[in-house]
Motif scaffolding. Structure first.
Motif: not given
Length: 303
Positions: A59-78
């Motif tokens: 439920x987070x708002x990441x509109x236009x966020x920069x997540x390039x090359x971020x390590x997000x394995x097993x992240x929950x982004x429902x």
């Protein structure tokens, strides 16, 4: 919350930062493994190269966020809003993104292997060279998405919307796509060996130079499809609709075309199975005999 305050609390063992407001914050390169950022406001935030393994961003708002090359394995982004976010090169292996909004997002070169994205919105997203092997893409909106050279082998695309998508050079070997609608989609040079497209709608679809060995196209509608130079060895085209289809220079050796509709189909330069050669030769002979007979009758009527 200030970034310095968040990092200090994290170092002290705090991991719950639900609904935190970090709009426009610079968190590039930070380590926030396993933190709870559900419903956080990260609009326009810089999280490039951050370590976010197992992070909760539901439920987070990441509109236009920069997540390039971020390590997000097993992240929950429902249900997260990642519209127009930059996720190029991000590591999202086994991430969970059900119902996430990724419309217009940049995911070039991202690794989403075995990620789950049921009913996610990827409309107009850039997925060029993205690894989506074994990903759950059921019901995903991929309309007008750029999937050039994307790796989709083993993915589940049941119910996915692919209208206007660009799948040129995509890796789709063995995919189950029965009854899918790919009308007008660009699949030129794609790899579809062993794929199942039974009953699929493939009207005016571009398969030029595609690798389609052993593909199942039973009862598929390929009216006007471009299959020029496609490799269709061992393909099952039984009862397929091929009127006005372009099969020039295609390789159809050992393919099966029982009951296929072939009105106006172009086969110039194609490598054909013996049964089809005999059928086409017979059709040409019959056509020539009919024309000769018609001309003879016309002459007799005039005399």
């Amino acid at each position: 919350m200030l970034v310095s305050q968040l990092l200090r609390q994290y170092e002290e063992g705090e991991t719950n930062f639900t609904e935190v407001d970090l709009q426009g914050a610079d968190l590039s390169g930070t380590i926030l493994i396993g933190v709870n950022l559900s419903r956080a406001n990260l609009t326009g935030a810089n999280l490039s190269r951050a370590f976010l393994s197992r992070v909760k961003l539901n439920g987070a708002c990441l509109h236009r966020a920069n997540l390039s090359y971020a390590k997000m394995n097993e992240a929950k982004l429902g249900d997260a809003n990642l519209s127009k976010a930059n996720l190029s090169g991000a590591f999202l292996v086994k991430a969970k993104l059900p119902n996430a909004n990724l419309s217009g997002a940049i995911l070039t070169g991202a690794n989403l292997r075995r990620a789950t994205l049921p009913n996610a919105n990827l409309c107009s997203a850039n997925l060029q060279l993205t690894n989506l092997r074994e990903a759950n893409l059921t019901g995903v909106n991929l309309k007008w998405a750029n999937l050039i050279a994307a790796k989709l082998s083993g993915a589940n695309l049941f119910g996915a919307e692919l209208n206007g998508a660009n799948l040129q050079k995509a890796y789709m070997n063995g995919l189950k796509l029965s009854r899918v609608n790919l009308e007008g989609v660009n699949l030129s040079e794609a790899r579809l060996n062993g794929a199942d497209l039974e009953d699929a709608t493939l009207i005016n679809t571009n398969f030029s130079k595609a690798q389609m060995r052993g593909i199942r196209l039973t009862n598929a509608d390929l009216t006007g499809a471009n299959l020029e130079r496609a490799s269709l060895m061992w393909a099952n085209l039984n009862w397929a609709k091929l009127p006005q289809a372009d099969l020039r220079n295609a390789d159809l050796r050992d393919a099966s075309l029982l009951g296929a509709t072939l009105e106006g189909t172009q086969f110039q330069g194609a490598k054909l199975p013996q049964s089809l050669k005999l059928y086409l030769d017979l059709a040409i002979t019959c056509s020539n005999l009919y024309q000769a007979h018609t001309q003879k009758c016309a002459i007799e009527l005039r005399s």
